[in-house]
Design an enzyme around this catalytic site. Structure first.
Site, PDB file in Angstrom:
ATOM      1  N   HIS A  57       0.771  -1.311  -0.049  1.00 47.88           N
ATOM      2  CA  HIS A  57      -0.016   0.138  -0.032  1.00 47.88           C
ATOM      3  C   HIS A  57       1.056   1.175  -0.090  1.00 47.88           C
ATOM      4  CE1 HIS A  57       0.823  -0.532   4.401  1.00 47.88           C
ATOM      5  NE2 HIS A  57       0.281   0.595   4.547  1.00 47.88           N
ATOM      6  N   HIS A  59       1.376   4.015   1.958  1.00 54.03           N
ATOM      7  CA  HIS A  59       1.974   4.811   3.047  1.00 54.03           C
ATOM      8  C   HIS A  59       3.438   4.970   2.943  1.00 54.03           C
ATOM      9  CE1 HIS A  59      -2.012   4.192   5.498  1.00 54.03           C
ATOM     10  NE2 HIS A  59      -2.221   5.282   4.806  1.00 54.03           N
ATOM     11  N   ASP A  61       5.683   4.674   5.073  1.00 51.54           N
ATOM     12  CA  ASP A  61       6.636   3.873   5.735  1.00 51.54           C
ATOM     13  C   ASP A  61       6.651   2.479   5.100  1.00 51.54           C
ATOM     14  OD1 ASP A  61       3.923   3.624   6.762  1.00 51.54           O
ATOM     15  OD2 ASP A  61       4.537   2.141   8.008  1.00 51.54           O
ATOM     16  N   HIS A  62       5.893   2.294   3.908  1.00 52.95           N
ATOM     17  CA  HIS A  62       5.933   0.873   3.125  1.00 52.95           C
ATOM     18  C   HIS A  62       6.552   1.450   1.713  1.00 52.95           C
ATOM     19  CE1 HIS A  62       3.593  -1.282   5.869  1.00 52.95           C
ATOM     20  NE2 HIS A  62       3.284  -0.229   6.347  1.00 52.95           N
ATOM     21  N   HIS A 115      -7.465  -0.395   5.600  1.00 53.79           N
ATOM     22  CA  HIS A 115      -6.534   0.694   5.978  1.00 53.79           C
ATOM     23  C   HIS A 115      -5.951   1.538   4.957  1.00 53.79           C
ATOM     24  CE1 HIS A 115      -2.647   1.638   7.978  1.00 53.79           C
ATOM     25  NE2 HIS A 115      -2.155   1.211   6.910  1.00 53.79           N
ATOM     26  N   ASP A 134      -0.304  -4.160   6.141  1.00 56.96           N
ATOM     27  CA  ASP A 134      -0.902  -3.385   7.520  1.00 56.96           C
ATOM     28  C   ASP A 134      -2.350  -4.057   7.551  1.00 56.96           C
ATOM     29  OD1 ASP A 134       1.345  -2.208   7.934  1.00 56.96           O
ATOM     30  OD2 ASP A 134       0.804  -0.144   7.687  1.00 56.96           O
ATOM     31  N   HIS A 172       4.053  -4.388  10.761  1.00 57.91           N
ATOM     32  CA  HIS A 172       4.747  -3.930  12.002  1.00 57.91           C
ATOM     33  C   HIS A 172       4.849  -4.762  13.045  1.00 57.91           C
ATOM     34  CE1 HIS A 172       4.387   0.353  10.685  1.00 57.91           C
ATOM     35  NE2 HIS A 172       3.212  -0.151   9.888  1.00 57.91           N
TER      36      HIS A 172
HETATM   37 FE    FE Z   1       2.528   0.758   8.072  1.00 54.70          FE
HETATM   38 ZN    ZN Z   2       0.049   1.673   6.509  1.00 57.21          ZN
END
Ligand code: FE
Ligand code: ZN
Length: 258
Positions: A57, A59, A61-62, A115, A134, A172
């Site tokens: 996805h 985001h 942090d990905h 998400h 996530d 995570h």
């Molecule tokens: Fe994440």
């Molecule tokens: Zn995420």
């Protein structure tokens, strides 16, 4: 069939990095790219050349490592069609029900809206592996940000029918907090009580608690246990639908202070 080596590591504050590698073909994929430096360091350590990134996805942090890793390795980025415009460097767009071949193995794509609205997961049945991003965490699930609670219910619960021995790789390390929360809903669940002890010991040693398995999640993940009589009684929702129970659990988690 050749062996796939899975190397999981921690990066950023609580993200999991994962590099999967086929020693025969040399194919090497990073599951998401939270941090280019951390992924590159792992590749160097084991002498590997990145051939692919599987993006779950959009985001940051990905996907933050996508462009840098592409520049370094010329790897191909496979990601969600529904949010392709937000995935830096995407080459191949996929969505739920698609199958593609990676290093002689069939990779299955699952739609997981909730998400984010275009979130996908990847599964390699031959390796008993699910890369859930996530969507599913150990004893938890992702925060519902773009989609609806009902979508997230289906996104999470579609995986209940996978082989119980499937390893679930998550985005995570949220296991301890998820476990504390799950215990408030199902204090009498022996599997959950035992898992809480194991998880606390692992974290005290600084160890990772993932991957988990579908079997473990079926026994302890409240988001897959919406029909549990104990959960329903704790919530006072004995006659509600599973989706309603799921929505209540996920909403309570947002305000839970472990
Ligand atoms: Fe994440
Ligand atoms: Zn995420």
């Amino acid at each position: 069939m050749s062996h796939i080596d899975m190397r999981q590591f921690m990066c950023l504050s609580d993200n999991y990095g994962l590099i999967i590698h086929d020693s025969v073909t040399g194919a090497t994929a990073s599951i998401d790219a939270p941090d280019a430096d951390a992924v590159e360091a792992q590749l160097k350590k084991f002498g590997r050349q990145l051939t692919h990134i599987f993006t779950t996805h959009h985001h940051a942090d990905h996907v933050d490592g996508n462009l840098r890793l592409k520049e370094l390795f010329g790897c191909k980025i496979i990601g969600p069609k529904a949010e392709a415009d937000k995935i830096p460097g995407i080459d191949i767009q996929v969505s739920g029900g698609d199958k593609f071949i990676w290093s002689h193995r069939e990779v299955m794509v699952y739609d997981c809206p909730g998400h984010t609205s275009g979130h996908i997961a990847f599964g390699i049945a031959n390796e008993f592996s699910l890369f859930a991003g996530d969507t599913v965490f150990a004893m938890g699930c992702g925060r519902v940000i773009e989609g609806t609670l009902e979508q997230m219910y289906h996104s999470v619960n579609q995986f209940k029918t996978l082989s119980p021995s499937t390893y679930v790789y998550c985005g995570h390390e949220y296991t301890e907090a998820n476990c504390s929360f799950a215990l408030t809903l199902e204090p009498g669940n022996r599997h959950l009580q035992n898992r809480a002890v194991q998880v606390a010991a692992k974290r005290a040693r600084g160890e990772m608690t993932c991957p988990t398995t579908i079997a473990e999640e079926l026994q302890t993940n409240p988001y897959m246990r919406c029909n549990s009589p104990e959960i329903r009684s704790v919530l006072g929702m004995e006659t509600a639908t599973d989706v309603e129970v799921f929505a209540e659990i996920r909403t309570r988690k947002n305000n839970f202070k472990g």
